[in-house]
Design an enzyme around this catalytic site. Structure first.
Site, PDB file in Angstrom:
ATOM      1  N   PHE A  35      71.436 -31.913  68.147  1.00 28.59           N
ATOM      2  CA  PHE A  35      72.190 -32.596  67.108  1.00 28.59           C
ATOM      3  C   PHE A  35      71.899 -31.991  65.745  1.00 28.59           C
ATOM      4  O   PHE A  35      71.038 -31.128  65.575  1.00 28.59           O
ATOM      5  CB  PHE A  35      71.904 -34.101  67.116  1.00 28.59           C
ATOM      6  CG  PHE A  35      70.492 -34.493  66.756  1.00 28.59           C
ATOM      7  CD1 PHE A  35      70.148 -34.796  65.449  1.00 28.59           C
ATOM      8  CD2 PHE A  35      69.507 -34.574  67.727  1.00 28.59           C
ATOM      9  CE1 PHE A  35      68.854 -35.163  65.114  1.00 28.59           C
ATOM     10  CE2 PHE A  35      68.214 -34.949  67.409  1.00 28.59           C
ATOM     11  CZ  PHE A  35      67.884 -35.245  66.094  1.00 28.59           C
ATOM     12  N   GLY A 156      64.485 -26.142  66.812  1.00 32.69           N
ATOM     13  CA  GLY A 156      65.821 -26.680  66.989  1.00 32.69           C
ATOM     14  C   GLY A 156      65.791 -28.198  67.037  1.00 32.69           C
ATOM     15  O   GLY A 156      64.761 -28.801  67.326  1.00 32.69           O
ATOM     16  N   LYS A 157      66.939 -28.807  66.751  1.00 31.49           N
ATOM     17  CA  LYS A 157      67.030 -30.271  66.820  1.00 31.49           C
ATOM     18  C   LYS A 157      67.467 -30.654  68.236  1.00 31.49           C
ATOM     19  O   LYS A 157      68.623 -30.991  68.494  1.00 31.49           O
ATOM     20  CB  LYS A 157      67.987 -30.798  65.751  1.00 31.49           C
ATOM     21  CG  LYS A 157      67.461 -30.610  64.327  1.00 31.49           C
ATOM     22  CD  LYS A 157      68.407 -31.132  63.273  1.00 31.49           C
ATOM     23  CE  LYS A 157      68.419 -32.640  63.151  1.00 31.49           C
ATOM     24  NZ  LYS A 157      67.187 -33.176  62.553  1.00 31.49           N
ATOM     25  N   ILE A 158      66.526 -30.544  69.157  1.00 31.77           N
ATOM     26  CA  ILE A 158      66.775 -30.856  70.563  1.00 31.77           C
ATOM     27  C   ILE A 158      66.556 -32.347  70.782  1.00 31.77           C
ATOM     28  O   ILE A 158      65.481 -32.876  70.481  1.00 31.77           O
ATOM     29  CB  ILE A 158      65.830 -30.046  71.483  1.00 31.77           C
ATOM     30  CG1 ILE A 158      65.885 -28.556  71.132  1.00 31.77           C
ATOM     31  CG2 ILE A 158      66.184 -30.291  72.938  1.00 31.77           C
ATOM     32  CD1 ILE A 158      67.236 -27.927  71.232  1.00 31.77           C
TER      33      ILE A 158
END
Length: 309
Positions: A35, A156-158
């Site tokens: 996201f 990362g926006k995991i």
């Protein structure tokens, strides 16, 4: 929170009520989603909504999806265009927050990243402050360690990795703190539950390097430019020990949600005079002018939504 009226879903703008997924959706069951988070600022005297650095945010969004082996049919320019259409449909005339989401939409059982289909959604909601207070925050160093790059990619926006942040945040709140600070496996400072961290020690502005399992923050990068080019405070990126926090003159959080939050106490130890420090205060005043388009040099960072509608 007020629910949005519209959503970008399966390539088009639809009523929010029509943007639904099944309970077997892979991204929901296994956290196989990525996201982003963008802020829009309503400028009353211009009657304009400005979104801060959308192309940079969508570039990172696509990189986060790439870490999950997602093949998305969008460029960062495509996503910025869809965001503009979404916000125009939503008609917001106040500060807002935008949440793009890339997720594996297959409804099935089985842990994997290959042979799956990815979808993208996006919504926008009115949004004010992320934290209940922005000055004199009392934070605690969490017992939960930050995820490592070889565990879940921290840069990362995991979606699944934010369980790590949720554990730390809830531990902090239930323990009487306002926020948590997280360390990596080496015991070095990483970030807060959902924000990057800056430390001022002996007059030098420090922040953890991107190789210490931090999110590569857009706000973080923006503030580093402003500190160096406008305020004359170059930022040193290096590992930061826990005890350095106890000796710092200033410590502040930075991120799209929190914007800039000044820390007054860490683990029951006062930081500086316990209030917002001079570097943090000057930087925050400048940042708020920049994101609202009041500094011509950085106006290109702000994308208008309603102009030439």
């Amino acid at each position: 929170m007020t629910l949005p009226k519209h959503a970008f879903f399966k390539g088009q703008i639809v009523p929010y009520a029509d943007a639904r997924v099944g309970v077997l959706t892979h991204g929901l069951n296994y956290g196989t989603a990525a996201f982003g988070g963008l802020r829009g600022y309503w400028i009353e005297d211009e009657e304009e909504l400005l979104v801060f650095r959308p192309l940079d945010h969508f570039h990172r969004f696509l990189q986060s999806a790439r870490l999950l082996m997602m093949e998305l049919p969008y460029s960062k320019e495509d996503l910025a265009g869809s965001l503009r259409k979404l916000l125009q449909a939503e008609g917001l005339r106040k500060d807002c927050y935008v949440r793009p989401l890339a997720y594996y939409s297959d409804e099935m059982i089985g842990v994997r990243l290959h042979d799956l289909h990815a979808e993208v959604s996006m919504v926008a909601v009115p949004y004010g402050n992320y934290l209940s207070k922005e000055d004199g925050l009392h934070v605690g160093v969490s017992s939960w360690r930050r995820v490592d790059d070889n565990v879940i990619p921290a840069r990362g926006k995991i979606a699944g990795s934010y369980v790590n942040s949720a554990l730390a945040k809830t531990e902090a709140i239930l323990g009487g703190f306002d926020e948590a600070l997280m360390l990596n496996a080496d015991g070095h400072l990483c970030e807060a539950s959902a924000a990057n961290v800056f430390v001022v020690r002996d007059g030098v502005v420090l922040t953890p390097p991107v190789t210490d399992n931090i999110l590569e923050g857009i706000t973080r990068r923006s503030l580093m430019v402003l500190l160096k080019d406008e305020l004359g405070h170059p930022v040193v990126e290096r590992p930061i020990d826990r005890t350095e926090l106890y000796l710092a003159e200033e410590v502040f959080l930075a991120g799209t949600g929190v914007q800039i939050g000044a820390i007054g106490r860490i683990d029951h130890r006062q930081v500086g005079n316990g209030k917002i420090g001079p570097i943090t205060s000057t930087l925050r005043d400048l940042y708020y002018k920049v994101v609202r388009g009041k500094v011509p040099k950085y106006r290109s960072w702000c994308a208008p939504i309603y102009r030439d509608r």
